[in-house]
Write an enzyme that holds these catalytic residues in place. Structure first.
Site, PDB file in Angstrom:
ATOM      1  N   ILE A 143       0.883  -1.296  -0.080  1.00  0.00           N
ATOM      2  CA  ILE A 143      -0.372  -0.040   0.065  1.00  0.00           C
ATOM      3  C   ILE A 143       0.773   1.073  -0.218  1.00  0.00           C
ATOM      4  O   ILE A 143       2.063   0.874  -0.163  1.00  0.00           O
ATOM      5  CB  ILE A 143      -0.975  -0.070   1.134  1.00  0.00           C
ATOM      6  CG1 ILE A 143      -0.293   0.208   2.701  1.00  0.00           C
ATOM      7  CG2 ILE A 143      -1.952  -1.133   0.911  1.00  0.00           C
ATOM      8  CD1 ILE A 143      -1.300   0.210   3.712  1.00  0.00           C
ATOM      9  N   ASP A 144       0.159   2.227  -0.225  1.00  0.00           N
ATOM     10  CA  ASP A 144       1.095   3.508  -0.606  1.00  0.00           C
ATOM     11  C   ASP A 144       1.922   4.555   1.126  1.00  0.00           C
ATOM     12  O   ASP A 144       1.459   3.748   1.745  1.00  0.00           O
ATOM     13  CB  ASP A 144       0.560   5.084  -1.102  1.00  0.00           C
ATOM     14  CG  ASP A 144      -0.354   4.854  -2.787  1.00  0.00           C
ATOM     15  OD1 ASP A 144       0.300   3.838  -3.262  1.00  0.00           O
ATOM     16  OD2 ASP A 144      -1.028   5.355  -3.096  1.00  0.00           O
ATOM     17  N   ARG A 145       2.892   4.880   0.890  1.00  0.00           N
ATOM     18  CA  ARG A 145       3.752   5.240   1.999  1.00  0.00           C
ATOM     19  C   ARG A 145       2.480   5.490   2.662  1.00  0.00           C
ATOM     20  O   ARG A 145       2.166   5.547   4.117  1.00  0.00           O
ATOM     21  CB  ARG A 145       4.831   5.737   1.479  1.00  0.00           C
ATOM     22  CG  ARG A 145       5.495   6.536   3.030  1.00  0.00           C
ATOM     23  CD  ARG A 145       6.403   7.679   2.688  1.00  0.00           C
ATOM     24  NE  ARG A 145       7.304   8.265   3.716  1.00  0.00           N
ATOM     25  CZ  ARG A 145       8.880   8.775   3.397  1.00  0.00           C
ATOM     26  NH1 ARG A 145       9.607   8.678   2.385  1.00  0.00           N
ATOM     27  NH2 ARG A 145       9.191   8.633   4.580  1.00  0.00           N
ATOM     28  N   ARG A 245      -8.026   6.031  -5.678  1.00  0.00           N
ATOM     29  CA  ARG A 245      -7.716   7.433  -6.171  1.00  0.00           C
ATOM     30  C   ARG A 245      -7.843   8.079  -6.740  1.00  0.00           C
ATOM     31  O   ARG A 245      -8.708   9.347  -7.378  1.00  0.00           O
ATOM     32  CB  ARG A 245      -5.593   8.019  -5.269  1.00  0.00           C
ATOM     33  CG  ARG A 245      -5.675   7.789  -4.183  1.00  0.00           C
ATOM     34  CD  ARG A 245      -4.195   7.554  -4.027  1.00  0.00           C
ATOM     35  NE  ARG A 245      -3.635   9.252  -3.854  1.00  0.00           N
ATOM     36  CZ  ARG A 245      -2.554   8.636  -3.921  1.00  0.00           C
ATOM     37  NH1 ARG A 245      -1.389   7.463  -3.173  1.00  0.00           N
ATOM     38  NH2 ARG A 245      -1.267  10.210  -4.278  1.00  0.00           N
TER      39      ARG A 245
END
Length: 311
Positions: A143-145, A245
């Site tokens: 998953i994104d930072r 997103r």
């Protein structure tokens, strides 16, 4: 600075959607820390690196699901290769929400990458290896930072393969909580928009809706509406980079706190501390449902939005 010669056993990697299209040499540069580039090129030339049991060239591009085998190699490993403090390590261990002999699920905080590299000294996986002392811990997905929430980590290669197969077959359901700009009109909707990855001039990866992209679907359900925002539960039915997103942006409701997609869209609510996206639930065949409550910073924002609603 001390360094020692280390013997590495056969190493296996499996390519996921985040590495698709990457050259094998660039892929190995970021994963074989301490191995000189010249040595990696030699390994490739000598057939010591195989993709799906076949010899490859340095410029070979990877596809999702490719199995990469790297023969045992000797390389320099510096003493400070895992700069993880005891405090950070213990903090990460306290965030383990499920663990058995083959699987660990961790509630990752926002702001920490899932792995080191690209200017990041260490990430979640390096921190957990340091905290547990286990040599074999591998990310099952990413998953994104800036995204918080549940991350699956394998403690056995067999579990890694099984769960990555389930992910590819869309049999693991991941549900995210997202705070998006504006009031979403439909209570329940399926966003069906193909997504295409591309690169900016500086090499940064981005994603956009495009007829030339890959099929991508996200199920959205409204949890609560506020004056200037909406809390939604989003379940990606395909695993694309930045999917939630970009799908939010595509229907006019980008995520609050997103500095890449839709940041120019008007938002008159309280200022967020970060990207308002949290991996809140995992439904994995054969396992109990795993959940991570909304983190404090997002809970605080929701409370402020509710107060605004009543004004």
């Amino acid at each position: 600075m001390n360094s020692t010669q280390q013997w590495q056993s056969v190493t296996w990697f499996e390519v996921d959607e985040h590495q698709e299209g990457q050259r094998i040499d660039n892929f190995l540069f970021t994963r074989l820390k301490g191995v000189p580039k010249s040595r990696i090129y030699r390994l490739i030339r000598e057939g010591q690196v195989r993709v799906n049991k076949k010899r490859i060239k340095a410029e070979t591009k990877l596809a999702i699901g490719d199995q990469i085998r790297v023969a045992p190699i000797r390389f320099e490993q510096k003493d400070e290769s895992a700069p993880v403090s005891d405090k950070v390590a213990q903090s990460l261990l306290s965030r383990v929400v499920y663990e058995d002999e083959g699987l660990m699920v961790v509630n990752k905080p926002s702001g920490i990458a899932v792995h080191g590299g690209s200017g990041v000294a260490y990430g979640l996986i390096e921190g957990l290896r340091a905290a547990t002392g286990k040599k074999y811990l591998e990310l099952i997905h990413r998953i994104d930072r800036d995204t918080s929430g549940l991350v699956m980590i394998s403690k056995k290669r067999s579990v890694l393969k099984t769960l990555q197969d389930l992910l590819r077959e869309h049999k693991i359901r991941k549900t995210y909580a997202a705070i998006v700009k504006g009031q979403v009109s439909l209570d329940d909707q399926l966003i069906d928009q193909p997504l295409l990855r591309y690169e900016l001039a500086n090499g940064e990866r981005r994603v956009r809706v495009s007829k030339d992209g890959k099929e991508s679907k996200t199920q959205w359900k409204v949890a609560e509406r506020f004056m200037h925002a909406t809390l939604v539960y989003a379940s990606p039915l395909s695993g694309r980079t930045h999917q939630i997103r970009v799908h939010g942006l595509s229907i006019g409701h980008p995520l609050v706190g997103d500095d890449k997609y839709g940041h120019e869209t008007e938002y008159r609510g309280p200022n967020p501390r970060r990207l308002c996206l949290h991996a809140m639930r995992l439904d994995i065949p054969g396992y109990q449902t795993m959940e991570a409550p909304l983190p404090e910073d997002m809970q605080s924002l929701v409370a402020q939005l509710r107060a605004q609603k009543k004004d």
